[in-house]
Motif scaffolding. Structure first.
Motif, PDB file in Angstrom:
ATOM      1  N   THR A   6      22.889  45.320  36.106  1.00 45.69           N
ATOM      2  CA  THR A   6      23.396  43.960  35.924  1.00 45.69           C
ATOM      3  C   THR A   6      23.621  43.695  34.450  1.00 45.69           C
ATOM      4  OG1 THR A   6      22.122  43.229  37.845  1.00 45.69           O
ATOM      5  CG2 THR A   6      23.021  41.517  36.417  1.00 45.69           C
ATOM      6  N   TRP A  16      28.615  34.810  32.881  1.00 44.89           N
ATOM      7  CA  TRP A  16      28.850  35.682  34.019  1.00 44.89           C
ATOM      8  C   TRP A  16      27.746  36.735  34.134  1.00 44.89           C
ATOM      9  CZ3 TRP A  16      32.905  34.686  30.554  1.00 44.89           C
ATOM     10  CH2 TRP A  16      34.003  33.993  31.063  1.00 44.89           C
ATOM     11  N   TRP A  18      27.520  40.592  36.025  1.00 48.14           N
ATOM     12  CA  TRP A  18      28.333  41.623  36.670  1.00 48.14           C
ATOM     13  C   TRP A  18      27.442  42.733  37.202  1.00 48.14           C
ATOM     14  CZ3 TRP A  18      33.745  41.169  36.645  1.00 48.14           C
ATOM     15  CH2 TRP A  18      34.251  40.157  35.821  1.00 48.14           C
ATOM     16  N   PRO A  25      33.394  47.201  38.032  1.00 47.01           N
ATOM     17  CA  PRO A  25      32.277  46.247  38.076  1.00 47.01           C
ATOM     18  C   PRO A  25      32.625  44.999  38.878  1.00 47.01           C
ATOM     19  CG  PRO A  25      32.551  47.123  35.875  1.00 47.01           C
ATOM     20  CD  PRO A  25      33.727  47.606  36.657  1.00 47.01           C
ATOM     21  N   GLU A  26      31.663  44.512  39.647  1.00 43.09           N
ATOM     22  CA  GLU A  26      31.865  43.356  40.520  1.00 43.09           C
ATOM     23  C   GLU A  26      31.160  42.129  39.942  1.00 43.09           C
ATOM     24  OE1 GLU A  26      30.625  41.898  45.036  1.00 43.09           O
ATOM     25  OE2 GLU A  26      30.360  43.987  44.422  1.00 43.09           O
ATOM     26  N   LYS A  27      31.893  41.023  39.838  1.00 40.22           N
ATOM     27  CA  LYS A  27      31.294  39.780  39.348  1.00 40.22           C
ATOM     28  C   LYS A  27      30.407  39.204  40.439  1.00 40.22           C
ATOM     29  CE  LYS A  27      33.886  36.123  38.785  1.00 40.22           C
ATOM     30  NZ  LYS A  27      34.910  35.219  38.218  1.00 40.22           N
TER      31      LYS A  27
END
Length: 338
Positions: A6, A16, A18, A25-27
């Protein structure tokens, strides 16, 4: 986060989180619209705190994306590794739980402007003015403090050029001069076992010293061009071997074997250009196989090197301004820079 999965970014109007274990990478989280000045994340990545310009600090549940509560005061923050407490600095130091917005204690000390971190066991808090007992808020060590390997003592290298090592009760273990008084502490680094210190002298040398005996184990001569000595920007100690990496103002990156007194590599890492400041940061990966270097101003790139051969592995771009910090995740698979 401690597992490197993370990554948090706080900026003027957003915050944010991620999941960087995903490709791409995913938010997984986006904070509310505030001017965020800094952020702190728990080890497991479940709790996130952000201090804002608008005199409030928010604590979030990362997975749910919800605000757990707000504290109507603000200042630089540090979070206990398990995410259970937040230390907040300003003109003093306060401790809050992350479950309810109720202050646990306020220290009597003033001018505490920076909260650096909790100790790994959560028993004390490191700040710009010293160490505080996390249970009571009582300061038990004054001065810039760095936890030594093993966690049983703290070191302070001041602008007066003195190295001071105290145990956690405040008793002095060692005191010795590294260099003459200057406007700021010299570049320095401790060996992983805490028995040696490597530091830059005012003459541009690098000295490796045994702390207990004060014996100089190695003196690396200053590098010069004509009458100008090349300034040393930073030093890194190999995590497993008696080896140093030294970043210079002219962009050179050198590796030295301490025991043999031998220079292993001299790399044109971030060659000096107009307005540049050479090597901004140097860091070894957790196993010492990879060496990372960051350029500044004229060369805002991060380069990865094979520490054994000195060969360049990767060049990473993306920074548009100065690079101030560089570190690897605990598994050595990622590099974070700011």
């Amino acid at each position: 986060s401690a597992d490197g999965n993370t990554f948090v970014i706080a900026e003027h109007s957003r915050m944010w989180a991620w999941d960087v274990s995903q490709e791409p990478p995913e938010k997984i989280f986006q904070g509310t619209n505030y001017h965020y000045l800094s952020a702190a994340l728990s080890t497991d990545g479940s709790r996130l705190a952000g201090h804002t310009y608008s005199n409030r600090t928010l604590v979030f549940d990362v997975q749910k994306g919800t605000v757990l509560y707000q504290i109507h005061r603000t200042g630089p923050i540090a979070m206990k590794l398990d995410g259970s407490q937040i230390a907040m600095c300003g003109r003093g130091l306060q401790l809050y739980p992350t479950t309810v917005p109720a202050e646990t204690w306020t220290s009597d000390s003033s001018n505490v402007y920076q909260c650096h971190s909790f100790s790994p066991d959560g028993k004390w808090i490191s700040t710009n003015t010293g160490l505080f007992d996390a249970a009571t808020g009582v300061k038990f060590y004054s001065g810039r403090a760095q936890l030594m390997p093993g966690g049983k003592s703290v070191a302070d290298v001041g602008s007066d050029g003195m190295l001071r090592i105290n145990d956690l009760s405040g008793a002095r273990i060692a005191e010795q001069r590294l260099r003459e008084e200057a406007t700021q502490p010299p570049p320095h680094v401790f060996s992983p076992d805490g028995k040696r210190v490597a530091f830059a002298t005012e003459a541009g040398e690098v000295v490796v010293r045994d702390i207990a005996s004060e014996q100089q184990l190695l003196v690396i001569e200053a590098r010069a061009s004509g009458t100008s000595t090349h300034r040393i920007n930073n030093i890194a100690y190999h995590p497993r071997l008696p080896r140093l990496a030294i970043g210079y103002h002219d962009g050179q990156l050198h590796q030295w074997d301490i025991d043999r007194g031998e220079r292993l590599h001299a790399l044109d890492a971030h060659v000096l250009s107009s307005g540049s400041e050479g090597v901004a940061e140097v860091a070894y990966g957790p196993k010492g196989r990879i060496l990372a270097s960051a350029g500044n101003r004229g060369d805002r790139r991060i380069r990865l090197w094979d520490a054994a051969t000195g060969k360049q592995i990767h060049v990473m771009t993306g920074h548009s301004s100065h690079i101030h910090s560089l570190s690897f995740t605990s598994d050595g698979k990622r590099v974070a820079s700011a």
